[in-house]
Design an enzyme around this catalytic site. Structure first.
Site, PDB file in Angstrom:
ATOM      1  N   ASP A 164     -40.403  45.933  19.824  1.00 41.98           N
ATOM      2  CA  ASP A 164     -39.851  46.468  18.570  1.00 41.98           C
ATOM      3  C   ASP A 164     -38.437  47.007  18.788  1.00 41.98           C
ATOM      4  O   ASP A 164     -37.523  46.762  18.000  1.00 41.98           O
ATOM      5  CB  ASP A 164     -40.774  47.523  17.942  1.00 41.98           C
ATOM      6  N   LYS A 214     -45.108  44.704  24.915  1.00 40.85           N
ATOM      7  CA  LYS A 214     -45.584  45.805  24.064  1.00 40.85           C
ATOM      8  C   LYS A 214     -46.603  46.573  24.905  1.00 40.85           C
ATOM      9  O   LYS A 214     -47.773  46.750  24.524  1.00 40.85           O
ATOM     10  CB  LYS A 214     -46.187  45.200  22.781  1.00 40.85           C
ATOM     11  N   ASP A 246     -40.851  33.731  20.188  1.00 44.87           N
ATOM     12  CA  ASP A 246     -40.670  32.934  18.978  1.00 44.87           C
ATOM     13  C   ASP A 246     -39.836  33.726  17.970  1.00 44.87           C
ATOM     14  O   ASP A 246     -38.842  33.244  17.415  1.00 44.87           O
ATOM     15  CB  ASP A 246     -42.065  32.611  18.405  1.00 44.87           C
ATOM     16  N   TYR A 249     -50.829  32.036  20.801  1.00 45.99           N
ATOM     17  CA  TYR A 249     -50.851  30.737  20.124  1.00 45.99           C
ATOM     18  C   TYR A 249     -51.922  29.807  20.697  1.00 45.99           C
ATOM     19  O   TYR A 249     -52.277  28.807  20.098  1.00 45.99           O
ATOM     20  CB  TYR A 249     -49.484  30.050  20.212  1.00 45.99           C
TER      21      TYR A 249
END
Ligand code: NAD
Length: 366
Positions: free
Chosen positions: A224, A192, A248, A142
């Site tokens: 995931d 990840k 988020d 972000y």
């Protein structure tokens, strides 16, 4: 008696209605733990814009920084939607978070047994769910640079950058490890790392820091898989720590385990500063009607006791009062399902019930 100063920013819409319930209760409970709370109430968001032509002023920001601890209601409303972005109420919120340097966002996800039928998941999957999501709030994709849109052989493309430094990861992971010590002693770091460089840095930094917390169990999970596990078996998690983007998404998914937006508190902390606010917005559709659910604001006040005032017993006292109110069957409209033993009430009745419960439950210490 200790004296502690905080700033309350009730904000817009239902913000003032729910914040006043939280502030009144906070004062009473803090007093029981030998702490006099001095609360300075200041305008913020749309209400501040109406008074000063800006959603926050330098003076208000200075007072928040000086106080270090801020309890916020909510900001925003349709009457301010068409203002320039820098004049909109939400701009004040971003500026406040930045000025306070609050880099870790904590969202507890508790499923209250009395409300488990309000969730879209089965009761037997939810029972016992008590997760604390710690999301990195001021870094990651972000904020990463470079960030631009360009064109290659007539084909437009855009670039965002996910960047994490070792120090950024360590400071948020530290918050997670410290929080785990006050809970079940387990941290699950979500990344990840099978694909992303920044995630490999994330994981390595968390592992390094974990050496300072031999009493806390550390596990790792790919994001995931985590999205699936939150729905499949939410009770497996204690503290979860993750980056800005993953946090988020995961925290919004996890929030639905509780069944209602009106129940979710949050804390954003960094250094000695803390900003406490319900997750919900200003709910202009019900503002001024006396029907808003104040429990997310009240639960945010409990987090203020826990993380800023270091009054764990006071935090637990407020949280038990929330449970008792629900067990008494009192429900604001957002929670009401006509279940036997429940009663539809307004903000005021919830406030009165909370006060009665905290008045009875703890002996005065001074
Ligand atoms: P919202 O959270 O305000 O409301 C969504 C729905 O939930 C509404 O039907 C509302 O009545 C209900 N609701 C929310 N909180 C409730 C409570 N405590 N008790 C009972 N019902 C409750 O979200 P929205 O409608 O998308 O946004 C309204 C305004 O709030 C917008 O201006 C938005 O920008 C702002 N907003 C502010 C914040 C914040 O201050 N942190 C967060 C989200 C939205």
């Amino acid at each position: 008696m200790n004296r502690v100063e905080i700033v309350a920013l009730p904000g817009d819409g239902i913000g003032p209605e729910v914040t006043s319930v939280a502030v009144d209760l906070l004062k009473v409970v803090c007093k029981q733990y030998n702490t006099e709370l001095i609360v300075t109430e200041l305008p913020f968001g749309g209400t501040c814009y109406e008074e000063y032509g800006s959603p926050v002023t330098e003076e208000i920001l200075d007072k928040c920084i000086k106080a270090k601890f801020v309890l916020l209601g909510a900001v925003g409303g349709p009457q301010w939607d068409d203002l320039n972005p820098d004049k909109r109420p939400e701009a004040a919120l971003l500026q406040l978070r930045k000025e306070l340097g609050v880099f870790a966002n904590l969202r507890p996800i508790n499923v209250y047994p009395a409300l488990s039928s309000a969730s879209s998941l089965k009761k037997e999957i939810l029972d016992g769910t008590d997760i604390l999501i710690v999301r990195e709030l001021t870094g990651g994709i972000y904020f990463g640079k470079p960030r631009y849109t360009s064109e290659e052989n007539g084909d437009p493309f855009s670039v965002d950058t996910m960047k994490y430094s070792r120090s950024e990861v360590r400071r948020v992971a530290k918050v997670a490890f410290e929080a785990a010590r006050l809970r079940d002693g387990r941290v699950c770091s979500v990344d990840k790392a099978n694909v992303l460089e920044s995630s490999r840095m994330w994981r390595k930094s968390v592992i390094e820091l974990s050496e300072e917390y031999p009493d806390v169990e550390l596990t790792h999970m790919l994001v995931d898989n985590c999205a699936m596990q939150i729905i499949r078996q939410p009770t497996q998690f204690d503290v979860m720590v993750t980056g800005n983007l993953f946090g988020d998404i995961l925290s919004d998914a996890a929030s639905m385990l509780t069944g209602s937006l009106g129940m979710l508190p949050s804390a954003s902390i960094g250094g000695e500063n803390g900003l406490y606010e319900p997750v919900h917005g200003s709910a202009p559709d019900i503002a001024g009607k006396g029907v808003a659910n104040p429990l997310a604001a009240v639960a945010s006040a409990a987090l203020l006791c826990r993380y800023s005032l270091k009054l764990e017993a006071a935090a637990q006292q407020i949280e038990s009062a929330i449970i008792s109110v629900l067990e008494q069957g009192l429900r604001t409209a957002d929670l009401f399902t006509e279940e036997p033993g429940t009663k539809l009430v307004g903000t005021e009745e919830i406030a009165t019930a909370l006060m009665e419960i905290v008045g009875k439950s703890v002996p005065q210490t001074d």
